[in-house]
Motif scaffolding. Structure first.
Motif, mmCIF file in Angstrom:
data_model
loop_
_atom_site.group_PDB
_atom_site.id
_atom_site.type_symbol
_atom_site.label_atom_id
_atom_site.label_comp_id
_atom_site.label_asym_id
_atom_site.label_seq_id
_atom_site.Cartn_x
_atom_site.Cartn_y
_atom_site.Cartn_z
ATOM 1 N N PRO A 202 -7.307 15.757 3.954
ATOM 2 C CA PRO A 202 -9.059 16.569 4.386
ATOM 3 C C PRO A 202 -8.424 16.620 5.959
ATOM 4 N N ASP A 203 -9.238 17.820 6.676
ATOM 5 C CA ASP A 203 -9.711 17.731 7.788
ATOM 6 C C ASP A 203 -10.261 17.059 8.732
ATOM 7 N N ARG A 204 -10.800 17.365 9.912
ATOM 8 C CA ARG A 204 -11.190 15.993 10.570
ATOM 9 C C ARG A 204 -13.585 15.863 10.168
ATOM 10 N N GLU A 205 -13.326 17.377 9.850
ATOM 11 C CA GLU A 205 -14.991 17.658 9.049
ATOM 12 C C GLU A 205 -15.011 16.328 8.196
ATOM 13 N N THR A 206 -13.989 16.747 6.785
ATOM 14 C CA THR A 206 -13.771 16.045 5.599
ATOM 15 C C THR A 206 -13.420 14.488 5.693
ATOM 16 N N TYR A 207 -13.307 14.422 6.942
ATOM 17 C CA TYR A 207 -12.923 12.919 6.856
ATOM 18 C C TYR A 207 -14.143 12.746 7.474
ATOM 19 N N LYS A 208 -15.115 12.732 8.301
ATOM 20 C CA LYS A 208 -16.489 12.136 8.722
ATOM 21 C C LYS A 208 -16.985 12.417 7.672
ATOM 22 N N LEU A 209 -17.280 13.018 6.501
ATOM 23 C CA LEU A 209 -18.236 13.259 5.845
ATOM 24 C C LEU A 209 -17.911 11.920 4.643
ATOM 25 N N LEU A 210 -16.515 11.941 4.030
ATOM 26 C CA LEU A 210 -15.558 11.281 3.764
ATOM 27 C C LEU A 210 -15.975 9.952 3.763
ATOM 28 N N ASP A 211 -15.416 9.394 5.295
ATOM 29 C CA ASP A 211 -16.266 7.772 5.745
ATOM 30 C C ASP A 211 -17.778 7.564 5.765
ATOM 31 N N GLU A 212 -18.812 9.213 5.944
ATOM 32 C CA GLU A 212 -20.271 8.344 6.132
ATOM 33 C C GLU A 212 -20.703 8.234 4.347
ATOM 34 N N ILE A 213 -20.278 8.238 3.998
ATOM 35 C CA ILE A 213 -20.719 8.487 2.243
ATOM 36 C C ILE A 213 -20.513 6.855 1.857
ATOM 37 N N GLU A 214 -19.001 6.913 2.356
ATOM 38 C CA GLU A 214 -18.440 4.977 1.782
ATOM 39 C C GLU A 214 -18.568 4.118 2.980
ATOM 40 N N ASP A 215 -19.572 4.037 4.246
ATOM 41 C CA ASP A 215 -20.693 3.181 4.722
ATOM 42 C C ASP A 215 -21.397 3.279 3.768
ATOM 43 N N GLU A 216 -21.720 4.310 3.305
ATOM 44 C CA GLU A 216 -23.426 4.642 2.941
ATOM 45 C C GLU A 216 -23.479 3.684 1.887
ATOM 46 N N ILE A 217 -22.075 3.767 1.085
ATOM 47 C CA ILE A 217 -22.308 2.801 -0.328
ATOM 48 C C ILE A 217 -22.304 1.886 0.242
ATOM 49 N N SER A 218 -21.326 1.289 0.978
ATOM 50 C CA SER A 218 -20.661 -0.516 1.399
ATOM 51 C C SER A 218 -21.979 -0.553 1.481
ATOM 52 N N ALA A 219 -22.624 -0.128 2.756
ATOM 53 C CA ALA A 219 -24.515 -0.986 3.067
ATOM 54 C C ALA A 219 -25.192 -1.596 2.154
ATOM 55 N N GLU A 220 -24.976 -0.719 0.919
ATOM 56 C CA GLU A 220 -25.404 -0.735 -0.142
ATOM 57 C C GLU A 220 -24.925 -1.977 -1.206
ATOM 58 N N LEU A 221 -23.512 -2.499 -1.022
ATOM 59 C CA LEU A 221 -22.838 -2.816 -1.879
ATOM 60 C C LEU A 221 -22.217 -3.545 -1.072
ATOM 61 N N LYS A 222 -23.169 -4.892 -0.333
ATOM 62 C CA LYS A 222 -22.498 -5.708 0.199
ATOM 63 C C LYS A 222 -21.570 -6.653 -0.386
ATOM 64 N N ASP A 223 -20.761 -7.394 0.703
ATOM 65 C CA ASP A 223 -19.698 -8.321 0.079
ATOM 66 C C ASP A 223 -20.346 -9.830 0.002
ATOM 67 N N LEU A 224 -21.411 -10.322 0.660
ATOM 68 C CA LEU A 224 -21.387 -11.952 -0.104
ATOM 69 C C LEU A 224 -23.268 -11.939 -1.173
ATOM 70 N N GLU A 225 -23.203 -10.388 -1.280
ATOM 71 C CA GLU A 225 -24.451 -9.993 -2.380
ATOM 72 C C GLU A 225 -23.595 -10.098 -4.251
ATOM 73 N N GLY A 226 -22.386 -10.552 -3.860
ATOM 74 C CA GLY A 226 -21.182 -10.566 -5.047
ATOM 75 C C GLY A 226 -20.476 -8.478 -5.453
ATOM 76 N N TYR A 227 -20.259 -7.870 -3.970
ATOM 77 C CA TYR A 227 -19.311 -6.607 -4.522
ATOM 78 C C TYR A 227 -18.734 -6.328 -2.941
ATOM 79 N N LEU A 228 -16.820 -6.632 -3.684
ATOM 80 C CA LEU A 228 -15.796 -6.768 -2.226
ATOM 81 C C LEU A 228 -15.841 -5.292 -2.372
ATOM 82 N N ASN A 229 -15.406 -4.706 -1.210
ATOM 83 C CA ASN A 229 -14.724 -3.401 -0.625
ATOM 84 C C ASN A 229 -12.967 -3.863 -0.961
#
Length: 364
Positions: free
Chosen positions: A279-306
């Motif tokens: 992806p280009d830089r702008e798309t990289y930013k969007l992909l990282d944003e989506i991934e961060d949102e997913i990781s914020a909901e699926l936390k390791d100590l609650e049983g979800y390992l990235n």
């Protein structure tokens, strides 16, 4: 029927929630009851009306209906084996109002094996012609790997035999147990079998015993990824595209992998801008944003390992290993709605107790 003219003859309010659906159902339940009770036009006068309303709630909701007794109609909602839709079915049924003359059931229920006899593509499946034996693996002690022995099995129709066995198990074990407790299964004939065969009616007790042992063994086990080590992988496809991956190598060496047996893979496509497939830089930013949102909901100590991510060929895939299978699809369905203007995000969840999906990263 006049009520059908009423339904088709005017534009109805869109179904946006479970409550909206049940409000719609309540308006027509008496007519639907009569259709189910009569039985001969159930597809045309009930299912054809029901199906588009369910699709407005969520894709992949299937249904069965019939009379439990002379006074009670039953509507069963089923994901038809799709694990990622189980949470929707359960929430949907939990939101159902109490309606006299109706009972609503999430997932196909278990039946007494004496009442289970399946006819499928010319084959019959019942307690008399089905047996099983477990395949035990030293390196994978928690794996539930079964061989089902079917007396009337033929090699030229093995796909039909396997499908018939799956339908039989859905009815005997109940859909939830059939799709979540068995890790691997194959169907064979009874020729050349040297293992001790176990009557199929003992399968339910066997699975419950194995699951109880599994839960007790891994109950409460969590992993904090804060201090884990990560490695970057880079490679090239045969056609020249670049593959980039960031993987938690510490967690891949963990000896408690089976405690998080559900593999959750999110796929986010993007527009390819050059021959690299990245992806280009702008798309990289969007992909990282989506991934961060997913990781914020699926936390390791609650049983979800990235586990990490891989980016290549116009697609980013994000990998999780999960303690359970209900919350991850719910989180992604919400995120998909939020990012509805982006290229279609998809996901899958399946059981892989020993994380064999990531073995190529361990080898590298």
């Amino acid at each position: 029927m006049n009520f059908l003219k009423n339904i088709f003859g005017k534009k109805e309010q869109a179904i946006k929630s479970y409550g909206d659906f049940w409000d719609w159902f309540l308006k027509h339940e008496k007519e639907f009851f009569k259709v189910v009770q009569k039985g001969d036009t159930i597809h045309k006068d009930f299912f054809e009306l029901l199906s588009p309303k369910l699709d407005e709630i969520h894709e992949g909701i299937y249904y069965l209906s019939g009379m439990l007794d002379d006074q009670t109609a039953e509507l069963i909602l089923t994901p038809d084996g799709a694990i990622k839709n189980i949470y929707v079915i359960e929430e949907f049924i939990n939101a159902a109002p109490k309606i006299e003359g109706w009972t609503f059931t999430a997932l196909k229920p278990a039946s007494d094996i004496k009442d289970v006899s399946i006819n499928y593509e010319g084959f019959k499946f019942n307690a008399k012609n089905l047996k099983f034996y477990p395949n035990l693996h030293k390196n994978y002690p928690d794996e539930i790997d079964l061989t089902i022995v079917y007396d009337d099995f033929t090699e030229d129709k093995k796909a039909a035999a396997a499908n018939g066995v799956y339908i039989f198990l859905d009815n005997y074990l109940g859909e939830l147990h059939a799709v979540t407790l068995i890790d691997n299964m194959k169907v064979v004939g009874n020729e050349g079998i040297s293992e001790e065969l176990i009557p199929i009616e003992k399968l339910k007790d066997y699975l419950i015993w194995r699951e109880k042992e599994f839960v007790e063994k891994y109950e409460g086990i969590r992993h904090n990824t804060e201090n884990d080590g990560y490695a970057n992988f880079e490679g090239k496809r045969n056609e020249g595209g670049i593959v980039l991956a960031l993987i938690n190598t510490t967690i891949l060496e963990w000896d408690k992998k089976a405690s998080h047996p559900w593999i959750f893979i999110i796929s986010i496509p993007f527009k390819i801008v050059d021959e690299s497939g990245l992806p280009d830089r702008e798309t990289y930013k969007l992909l990282d944003e989506i991934e961060d949102e997913i990781s914020a909901e699926l936390k390791d100590l609650e049983g979800y390992l990235n586990i990490g991510r891989e980016t290549a060929d116009g697609k980013r895939e994000i990998f999780f290993a999960c303690k359970e299978f209900r919350k991850p699809p719910k989180v992604l369905d919400t995120i998909i709605k939020k990012y509805s203007q982006t290229p279609e995000i998809s996901y899958d969840i399946y059981k892989d107790k020993y994380w064999q999906s990531f073995r190529h990263y361990e080898q590298n």
